[in-house]
Write a protein that holds these residues in place. Structure first.
Motif, PDB file in Angstrom:
ATOM      1  N   GLU A   1      -3.110   3.258  -7.865  1.00 41.98           N
ATOM      2  CA  GLU A   1      -1.892   3.917  -7.305  1.00 41.98           C
ATOM      3  C   GLU A   1      -2.238   5.202  -6.863  1.00 41.98           C
ATOM      4  O   GLU A   1      -2.761   6.241  -7.771  1.00 41.98           O
TER       5      GLU A   1
ATOM      6  N   ARG B   1       2.885  -4.044  -7.585  1.00 40.63           N
ATOM      7  CA  ARG B   1       2.096  -3.240  -8.725  1.00 40.63           C
ATOM      8  C   ARG B   1       1.084  -4.108  -9.526  1.00 40.63           C
ATOM      9  O   ARG B   1      -0.078  -4.118  -9.691  1.00 40.63           O
TER      10      ARG B   1
ATOM     11  N   HIS C   1      11.091   1.927   3.491  1.00 39.29           N
ATOM     12  CA  HIS C   1      10.180   1.907   2.494  1.00 39.29           C
ATOM     13  C   HIS C   1       9.058   1.000   2.688  1.00 39.29           C
ATOM     14  O   HIS C   1       9.172  -0.081   3.122  1.00 39.29           O
TER      15      HIS C   1
ATOM     16  N   GLY D   1       6.562   3.843  -1.408  1.00 36.14           N
ATOM     17  CA  GLY D   1       7.515   5.089  -0.933  1.00 36.14           C
ATOM     18  C   GLY D   1       8.170   4.987   0.099  1.00 36.14           C
ATOM     19  O   GLY D   1       7.899   4.038   0.991  1.00 36.14           O
TER      20      GLY D   1
ATOM     21  N   ARG E   1      -0.050   8.781  -5.089  1.00 28.57           N
ATOM     22  CA  ARG E   1       1.222   9.082  -4.529  1.00 28.57           C
ATOM     23  C   ARG E   1       0.831  10.705  -3.790  1.00 28.57           C
ATOM     24  O   ARG E   1       0.425  11.537  -4.409  1.00 28.57           O
ATOM     25  N   THR E   2       1.233  10.577  -2.514  1.00 26.71           N
ATOM     26  CA  THR E   2       1.246  11.777  -1.688  1.00 26.71           C
ATOM     27  C   THR E   2       2.456  12.424  -1.254  1.00 26.71           C
ATOM     28  O   THR E   2       3.476  11.727  -1.315  1.00 26.71           O
TER      29      THR E   2
ATOM     30  N   GLU F   1       8.814  -4.444  -6.064  1.00 23.32           N
ATOM     31  CA  GLU F   1       8.088  -3.359  -6.428  1.00 23.32           C
ATOM     32  C   GLU F   1       7.278  -3.397  -7.721  1.00 23.32           C
ATOM     33  O   GLU F   1       5.887  -3.353  -7.676  1.00 23.32           O
TER      34      GLU F   1
ATOM     35  N   TYR G   1       0.085   2.519  -2.579  1.00 22.19           N
ATOM     36  CA  TYR G   1       1.002   3.314  -2.483  1.00 22.19           C
ATOM     37  C   TYR G   1       2.630   2.560  -2.376  1.00 22.19           C
ATOM     38  O   TYR G   1       2.630   1.478  -1.601  1.00 22.19           O
TER      39      TYR G   1
END
Length: 422
Positions: free
Chosen positions: A38, A28, A125, A108, A40-41, A24, A106
């Protein structure tokens, strides 16, 4: 009653989670260099978003979504993929008002009701990127290059890039007739899913792994491309060649989602049983408008983190230690114990990772704990050392030991750590 995790899910435990953190963090870092930001939803959205965005004839919508009615009698779905939610956010928050393309990423969980197997989970993921607002084929190549860079820099070997063009809706409509003429004589040989897809979305038949043996001489959509689509695809290929990104053309690659136009691509690698696709994406020029926004083009990619980590393990890739303990403090005596507790807070405040014993064990047992935790140093404090204002600092790998003033312990450890990394 003993509770267990649900089928298709996993507990990511200490000792394994560090691999996830490494992957991860690399995602990034790569996005920072490519200037993606980034987003985030929510992990659930209106069911209609996925029906319209992903496509009602896809396996995801027909078979795999986790859908439920909430207390307000609204139909909601746990997100099965990342693009539709990002595009919904792009439209709702009017990001299309910015002069430059929106470059978003994203990381997640996604949720799909699939048959669990190696590399395939019901809670999976993804790391994904979406670039919305430009038709430039250089952006297609950039997204493909970003994914390839990610896989290369986490340490994966032998990752293959396959690309294709799926054209525009008009191109696909013309190709559909050619494909149906080819498939119709084979109908009875094909699986039930393919027989159903022939009537609704015949291009998806080419995506079937079970019946792939029947499609060796299938017509190629590349032969049906119009001038605009052909020019776009040629430029994508040229940009990839210019960047020295190795790729192969797979004219049967269509991906499993309905929103793709022009470029479609996948990353493949062997080592997870029958599964060889570890990520993929493509251009989706009509999706923003389908979801209710302005007619803005986009291109994106989704990369499976479970499959990435399984491949790293299969290839026995050595990863950096993400949980290395700087120092383990050993206290001998009540007064030393009190001082060590104070020092722990100070060292941690200085940015060092530090630990101590909480079981009142003898020094030998404490040193074993330091070794198990992978401590770089141990610092031993007895009452004599405390009275002199010193502590014994030992480097675990070399066994080298020296007395250090208590108030200088953090600075000395930092200096030694810095020197070992240069």
């Amino acid at each position: 009653m003993a509770f267990q995790k649900s089928p298709g899910t996993q507990d990511i435990l200490p000792g394994t989670v560090e691999r996830w953190q490494f992957v991860e963090n690399k995602a990034r870092e790569v996005c920072r260099r490519y200037n993606f930001r980034e987003i985030r939803t929510p992990i659930f959205e209106a069911t209609e978003l996925f029906q319209r965005g992903v496509g009602e004839t896809t396996d995801i919508v027909e078979k795999e979504m986790y859908t439920f009615q909430d207390r307000g009698d609204r139909s909601l779905t746990l997100r099965p993929e990342g693009t539709a939610g990002v595009v919904r956010s792009y439209v709702e928050n009017k990001l299309y008002g910015e002069p430059d393309p929106s470059k978003l990423y994203y990381i997640g969980p996604m949720f799909r009701y699939e048959r669990p197997q190696a590399g395939r989970y019901r809670q999976l993921h993804q790391f994904g990127v979406e670039a919305i607002g430009s038709v430039d084929p250089a952006l297609d190549a950039e997204v493909i290059a970003l994914g390839y860079t990610f896989y290369t820099e986490v340490g994966l070997k032998d990752v293959q890039v396959e690309i294709n063009s799926v054209g525009t809706p008009a191109v696909r409509a013309a190709f559909r007739e050619k494909l149906l003429q080819y498939l119709e004589p084979k109908r009875e040989l094909l699986c039930k899913d393919c027989q159903s897809r022939m009537d609704r979305n015949p291009l998806r038949v080419l995506d079937c792994k079970t019946d792939a043996k029947y499609f060796d001489d299938a017509p190629s959509i590349l032969d049906s491309l119009d001038e605009e689509c052909r020019d776009h695809f040629e430029k994508v290929k040229q940009y990839l060649t210019d960047m020295d990104i190795p790729y192969a053309i797979n004219h049967r690659l269509v991906r499993g989602l309905d929103y793709y136009t022009h470029t479609a691509f996948e990353y493949k690698a062997e080592g997870i049983g029958a599964i060889d696709t570890i990520g993929g994406g493509g251009r989706y020029n009509g999706l923003v408008a389908d979801i209710g926004g302005p007619d803005q083009p986009g291109v994106g990619v989704g990369l499976g983190l479970e499959r990435t980590i399984l491949l790293l393990e299969h290839q026995q890739t050595e990863l950096p230690n993400m949980h290395e303990l700087d120092v383990y403090l050993v206290a001998l005596g009540e007064a030393a114990e009190r001082e060590v507790t104070r020092m722990l807070y100070q060292l941690r405040s200085q940015g060092l990772s530090a630990e101590k014993d909480y079981g009142g064990r003898k020094m030998k047992a404490q040193l074993k704990s330091a070794d198990r935790m992978g401590a770089v140093f141990t610092a031993i404090l007895g009452e004599d050392e405390l009275n002199r204002g010193e502590i014994a600092l030992k480097e675990m790998t070399s066994g080298e030991q020296a007395m250090v003033p208590l108030h200088e312990l953090g600075a000395v450890i930092k200096a030694k750590r810095s020197a070992s990394l240069t």
